[in-house]
Enzyme design. Sequence first.
Site, short mmCIF file in Angstrom:
data_model
loop_
_atom_site.label_atom_id
_atom_site.label_comp_id
_atom_site.label_asym_id
_atom_site.label_seq_id
_atom_site.Cartn_x
_atom_site.Cartn_y
_atom_site.Cartn_z
N HIS A 17 0.79 -1.20 -0.10
CA HIS A 17 0.13 0.07 0.06
C HIS A 17 0.80 1.09 -0.20
CE1 HIS A 17 -0.39 0.86 4.58
NE2 HIS A 17 0.82 0.69 4.17
N CYS B 83 5.79 6.04 4.31
CA CYS B 83 4.69 5.31 4.01
C CYS B 83 3.94 5.84 2.77
CB CYS B 83 3.50 5.28 5.40
SG CYS B 83 4.03 4.06 6.46
N HIS C 242 4.95 0.13 -0.63
CA HIS C 242 5.73 -0.93 0.41
C HIS C 242 4.70 -1.82 0.91
CE1 HIS C 242 3.87 2.27 3.00
NE2 HIS C 242 3.93 1.01 3.82
N HIS D 69 3.38 -4.95 3.66
CA HIS D 69 3.30 -5.65 5.06
C HIS D 69 2.93 -7.00 4.93
CE1 HIS D 69 3.52 -1.46 6.85
NE2 HIS D 69 2.80 -1.06 6.09
N ASP E 100 -4.80 -10.90 -0.27
CA ASP E 100 -3.62 -11.45 -0.20
C ASP E 100 -2.62 -11.36 -1.78
OD1 ASP E 100 -1.34 -12.90 0.89
OD2 ASP E 100 -2.02 -14.74 0.15
N HIS E 101 -1.40 -10.74 -1.53
CA HIS E 101 -0.52 -10.45 -2.73
C HIS E 101 -1.19 -9.44 -3.70
CE1 HIS E 101 1.72 -14.01 -1.18
NE2 HIS E 101 2.58 -13.64 -1.70
N GLU F 256 -0.64 -4.50 11.60
CA GLU F 256 0.08 -4.14 10.50
C GLU F 256 1.67 -4.64 10.59
OE1 GLU F 256 -1.00 -0.64 7.68
OE2 GLU F 256 0.36 0.04 9.10
NI NI Z 1 2.48 1.07 5.42
#
Ligand code: NI
Length: 136
Positions: free
Chosen positions: A15, A34, A40, A42, A80-81, A125
């Site tokens: 995100h 961020c 990036h 998580h 996911d992914h 997160e």
């Molecule tokens: Ni983040």
Amino acid sequence: MKVRVSRKEHFNAAHRLYNPAWPDQKNREVFGKCANPNYHGHNYELVVSVTGTPDDGTGYVMDTKILSDLVRREIIDLFDHKNLNLDLPHFKHLNPTAENIARVIWDILRPHIKAELDLKITLYETERNFVEYPAD
Ligand code: NI
């Protein structure tokens, strides 16, 4: 006598935190790394909890196999992914913070769970940062 039952699942997603109404400089000030334009990732840990009175016949609040299948089908397969900003319509106009991700997950799952059961989403997160929705 209410009991809370939880199922833990996991997904990876990318995100970027960004408010399009603000100039880039303010986004960098508020969101730091961020706000990086190239996104990036998580490793999210998701805990879905249902609270209610155990059924007289089964002793279950909710069968955890049914809960697990539901979370995987409705949430993990969707998240996911993925790049949350680009791949999920939910975040086209909503900043994908942990707070907002938890609310989106609650909104998706709520119609699939019996009305008499309370639903709570806990989303990690990072190992140290997590949110709970609803808060009470
Ligand atoms: Ni983040």
